[in-house]
Write a protein that holds these residues in place. Structure first.
Motif, short mmCIF file in Angstrom:
data_model
loop_
_atom_site.label_atom_id
_atom_site.label_comp_id
_atom_site.label_asym_id
_atom_site.label_seq_id
_atom_site.Cartn_x
_atom_site.Cartn_y
_atom_site.Cartn_z
N ASN A 1 -7.52 -31.97 -30.53
CA ASN A 1 -7.19 -30.82 -29.66
C ASN A 1 -5.70 -30.50 -29.61
N VAL A 2 -4.95 -30.89 -30.64
CA VAL A 2 -3.52 -30.56 -30.69
C VAL A 2 -3.17 -30.02 -32.08
N ASP A 3 -2.17 -29.14 -32.13
CA ASP A 3 -1.71 -28.56 -33.39
C ASP A 3 -0.48 -29.30 -33.92
N LEU A 4 -0.04 -28.89 -35.09
CA LEU A 4 1.20 -29.42 -35.66
C LEU A 4 2.35 -28.49 -35.30
N LEU A 5 3.47 -29.05 -34.90
CA LEU A 5 4.67 -28.26 -34.68
C LEU A 5 5.20 -27.79 -36.04
N PRO A 6 5.92 -26.67 -36.10
CA PRO A 6 6.47 -26.19 -37.37
C PRO A 6 7.27 -27.25 -38.12
N GLU A 7 8.01 -28.08 -37.39
CA GLU A 7 8.81 -29.13 -38.02
C GLU A 7 7.92 -30.15 -38.75
N ALA A 8 6.73 -30.40 -38.16
CA ALA A 8 5.79 -31.34 -38.78
C ALA A 8 5.17 -30.74 -40.04
N VAL A 9 4.84 -29.45 -39.96
CA VAL A 9 4.27 -28.75 -41.12
C VAL A 9 5.26 -28.78 -42.28
N GLU A 10 6.53 -28.50 -41.98
CA GLU A 10 7.57 -28.46 -43.01
C GLU A 10 7.76 -29.84 -43.65
N ALA A 11 7.84 -30.87 -42.81
CA ALA A 11 8.04 -32.24 -43.32
C ALA A 11 6.86 -32.68 -44.18
N ASN A 12 5.69 -32.23 -43.80
CA ASN A 12 4.49 -32.69 -44.51
C ASN A 12 4.29 -32.00 -45.87
N LYS A 13 4.99 -30.88 -46.09
CA LYS A 13 4.92 -30.23 -47.40
C LYS A 13 5.42 -31.18 -48.48
N GLU A 14 6.41 -31.99 -48.13
CA GLU A 14 6.99 -32.94 -49.08
C GLU A 14 6.25 -34.27 -49.07
N LEU A 15 5.85 -34.74 -47.87
CA LEU A 15 5.31 -36.10 -47.75
C LEU A 15 3.80 -36.16 -48.00
N GLY A 16 3.08 -35.09 -47.69
CA GLY A 16 1.64 -35.07 -47.98
C GLY A 16 0.81 -36.06 -47.21
N VAL A 17 1.14 -36.26 -45.94
CA VAL A 17 0.34 -37.15 -45.08
C VAL A 17 -0.95 -36.44 -44.68
N LYS A 18 -2.05 -37.17 -44.70
CA LYS A 18 -3.33 -36.61 -44.26
C LYS A 18 -3.32 -36.49 -42.73
N VAL A 19 -3.58 -35.27 -42.23
CA VAL A 19 -3.69 -35.04 -40.79
C VAL A 19 -5.10 -34.55 -40.51
N PHE A 20 -5.83 -35.33 -39.72
CA PHE A 20 -7.21 -34.95 -39.38
C PHE A 20 -7.22 -34.32 -38.00
N LYS A 21 -7.52 -33.01 -37.97
CA LYS A 21 -7.54 -32.25 -36.72
C LYS A 21 -8.97 -31.89 -36.36
N GLY A 22 -9.23 -31.78 -35.05
CA GLY A 22 -10.56 -31.34 -34.64
C GLY A 22 -10.73 -31.43 -33.13
N ASN A 23 -11.84 -30.89 -32.64
CA ASN A 23 -12.12 -30.96 -31.20
C ASN A 23 -13.40 -31.73 -30.90
N VAL A 24 -13.93 -32.41 -31.92
CA VAL A 24 -15.06 -33.33 -31.72
C VAL A 24 -14.60 -34.70 -32.19
N ILE A 25 -14.48 -35.62 -31.25
CA ILE A 25 -13.90 -36.93 -31.55
C ILE A 25 -14.66 -37.65 -32.65
N TYR A 26 -15.99 -37.63 -32.57
CA TYR A 26 -16.77 -38.36 -33.57
C TYR A 26 -16.68 -37.69 -34.93
N GLY A 27 -16.42 -36.39 -34.93
CA GLY A 27 -16.18 -35.70 -36.19
C GLY A 27 -14.91 -36.21 -36.85
N LEU A 28 -13.89 -36.50 -36.03
CA LEU A 28 -12.64 -37.05 -36.56
C LEU A 28 -12.87 -38.44 -37.16
N LEU A 29 -13.70 -39.23 -36.49
CA LEU A 29 -13.99 -40.56 -37.02
C LEU A 29 -14.71 -40.46 -38.36
N ASP A 30 -15.67 -39.54 -38.45
CA ASP A 30 -16.40 -39.35 -39.71
C ASP A 30 -15.46 -38.92 -40.83
#
Length: 590
Positions: free
Chosen positions: A410-439
């Motif tokens: 239930n949270v978004d990425l700040l622009p600074e996080a989006v920019e940093a991740n273009k280079e680093l390529g970290v997997k970010v799992f977003k969602g509003n169903v907790i068990y969906g995130l676990l899956d």
């Protein structure tokens, strides 16, 4: 000691009618025109016993003994906040829950998630089987009680209702729950009551209120007894900016009494926050709340109630945080310790190589942390994903790629996080169903593990079988250069080669396909290879079969760890190699 209201949380999948039912409950109470009818709290709606009696009428006769609970307090908040255990003596804010399910649909992910959370929190619940009016042929009769209404429906409609009801009951059974229509329940401690209902017309609302009241009266009366002659204790539902007041807190007070000018201690992002109640605000009567910011001041709030609190220094309070009021200065240090102890169970940071978990409230964060309890966690934080989160996850990824991720509920990425991740390529799992995130995470973890194994497999000598093509000798030795066909498996540069007797004959120096230099060749390919150590007519013959020199250690690893990554033709060649090696060494490969 006084018996307080039963705190009820209403939850369910999106569009299944949760808000409609809540609105109908509020509206029913208002329409009853009772003196002091519905009390509209901030984030909560109180339905007093007098309203319940008027709405339910003769339905309450089935409840044994005198009704002593003062009413029901419905809190309009996500399930994770309602079932947070961040309160005194553990337990959840909600005493009971109403799970809304659309009669025309099956159990949806958010409903399944709610069930799991409620079971874990040991919160009893009932099911409101909503939208019965959408059953083909249903005739709404708002002046009748539900069972009488069902009885008057056509045979076909009754059959459809039964079919839908028991489809849901069967699905609940698969999740470990015994359920039954409320009037057919034999044991309310072992079976979940299902109440057919229509939020739009109000059909079934009296029966829902009756079941909740009956359960509270019969099974929860002792748990609802509180002491009002002590400082109030509550939980923050939301933190909001309000014009003219600054940062305010929407709070459920579930024990004691909260007063204007009380010192309050609340859970913060870093440390407990000390403030003072500048104002306790309640919405004006329901019919007057259409204008934004229409609140009235009260001097004190008694449990159980919803209230908006105004005070200084509330900016860093986190949703879901515990709140303790202090009537004396000497109570503050103890309150700070109690709050810190509760919050630190959920908000933490350590030096482990683990997951970065972010969420919108403490309740959500707690549910996430519990769900991911089998995995190492580096830190848990409230708020949007920032650059620091990405960098920390990336540092973990470098040594433990399966753990270097961010879980964001239930949270978004700040622009600074989006920019940093273009280079680093970290997997970010977003969602509003907790068990969906676990899956999603489990799926990612398996992919990473497979990739690691594939890379490890590439360091082994894979099974390969080739045939020296007749009339395709281009050089006899130093190195021998011949045309070959790959009959099965894989051939790579650097691989050792053996003959059908298992004797070493050299290794692959290079592979070419016409003008192209290749690193490997697979089944079906005709290529030219240079074999260092091979001599035509001595250890290599035209038309002969040659195998890759799989070592005993490599064979064992492929058999036990990597077999699922081998192609079928590689497995078949591996069996042939095993057979020829065991003719020389009977225990080879054991």
């Amino acid at each position: 000691m006084k018996t307080r209201q039963l705190i009820c949380s209403v939850l369910g999948h999106i569009d299944h009618g949760k808000t409609t039912i809540l609105d109908r409950i509020r509206g029913t109470a208002v329409q009853s025109r009772e003196a002091g009818g519905i009390t509209q709290h901030t984030g909560a709606s109180e339905v007093p016993l007098s309203v319940i009696k008027k709405v339910c009428g003769p339905l309450l006769k089935g409840i044994k003994g005198e009704l002593t609970i003062p009413g029901l307090l419905f809190i309009d908040t996500p399930g994770h906040a309602a079932f947070s255990s961040l309160r005194e003596r553990g337990g959840s804010i909600a005493d009971i829950a109403v799970l809304v399910i659309d009669v025309t649909e099956s159990l949806q992910p958010q409903a399944v998630e709610s069930i799991t959370i409620m079971k874990k929190a040991k919160v009893p619940f009932v099911i409101a089987l909503n939208k019965v009016d959408t059953i083909g042929g249903w005739v709404s009769q708002e002046d009748k009680y539900l069972l009488e209404n069902i009885k008057s429906q056509s045979k076909e409609v009754k059959s459809k209702l039964e079919e839908r009801l028991y489809t849901i009951v069967s699905e609940l059974k698969r999740h470990g729950l015994d359920a039954e229509r409320f009037d057919r329940v034999n044991n309310f401690t072992k079976e979940v009551s299902v109440i057919p209902i229509c939020g739009l017309t109000g059909e079934g609302v009296p029966e829902l209120l009756m079941v909740l009241t009956g359960l509270a009266q019969r099974y929860m009366e002792d748990e609802l007894k509180i002491d009002l002659n002590k400082p109030g204790v509550g939980s923050v539902l939301e933190v909001k900016e309000l014009k003219g007041l600054g940062t305010t807190l929407d709070v459920i007070v579930y024990d004691g009494t909260l007063r204007e000018n009380d010192i309050i201690v609340i859970g913060g992002l870093n440390n407990p926050i000390r403030s003072k109640v500048r104002a306790l605000l309640k919405p004006a009567p329901l019919q007057e709340t259409r204008e934004k910011g229409d609140f009235k001041n009260v001097k004190e709030i008694r449990a159980a109630s919803g209230v908006k609190i105004s005070g200084p220094g509330l900016d860093e309070v986190v949703p879901g945080a515990p709140l303790i009021s202090c009537w004396e200065e000497e109570q503050v240090i103890s309150a700070e310790q109690r709050v810190q102890e509760q919050v630190s169970r959920v908000l933490f940071r350590n030096d482990k190589e683990g997951l970065v978990i972010k969420a919108d409230t403490l309740g959500s964060l707690e549910a996430l942390t519990n769900l991911f309890e089998d995995y190492p966690v580096k830190k848990t934080v409230i708020g949007k994903v920032n650059k620091s989160d990405i960098i920390e996850a990336n540092s973990v990824k470098e040594s433990k790629p399966e753990l270097g991720v961010v879980i964001a509920f239930n949270v978004d990425l700040l622009p600074e996080a989006v920019e940093a991740n273009k280079e680093l390529g970290v997997k970010v799992f977003k969602g509003n169903v907790i068990y969906g995130l676990l899956d999603k995470y489990k799926e990612h973890q398996e992919k990473v593990k497979e990739e690691i194994k594939r890379k490890a497999l590439s360091s082994l000598v894979l099974p390969g079988k080739i045939k020296i093509l007749p009339d395709h000798v281009f050089r006899a030795s130093n190195p021998a250069i011949v045309g070959i066909e790959v009959i099965g498996g894989t051939l790579k540069t650097g691989y050792p080669l053996i003959n059908k007797e298992g004797k070493k004959i050299g290794h692959v120096k290079s592979i070419r396909k016409e003008e192209d230099v290749l690193s490997e060749a697979v089944k079906g390919m005709d290529v030219a290879v240079s074999i260092e150590g091979g001599v035509i007519g001595r250890n290599i013959e035209e038309g002969s079969i040659i195998y890759t020199g799989v070592t005993e250690d490599d064979f064992f690893k492929m058999k036990t760890e990597y077999k699922k990554f081998l192609k079928q033709d590689e497995i078949e060649v591996m069996r042939e190699i095993l057979k020829l090696q065991r003719e020389r060494k009977p225990l080879w490969g054991f």
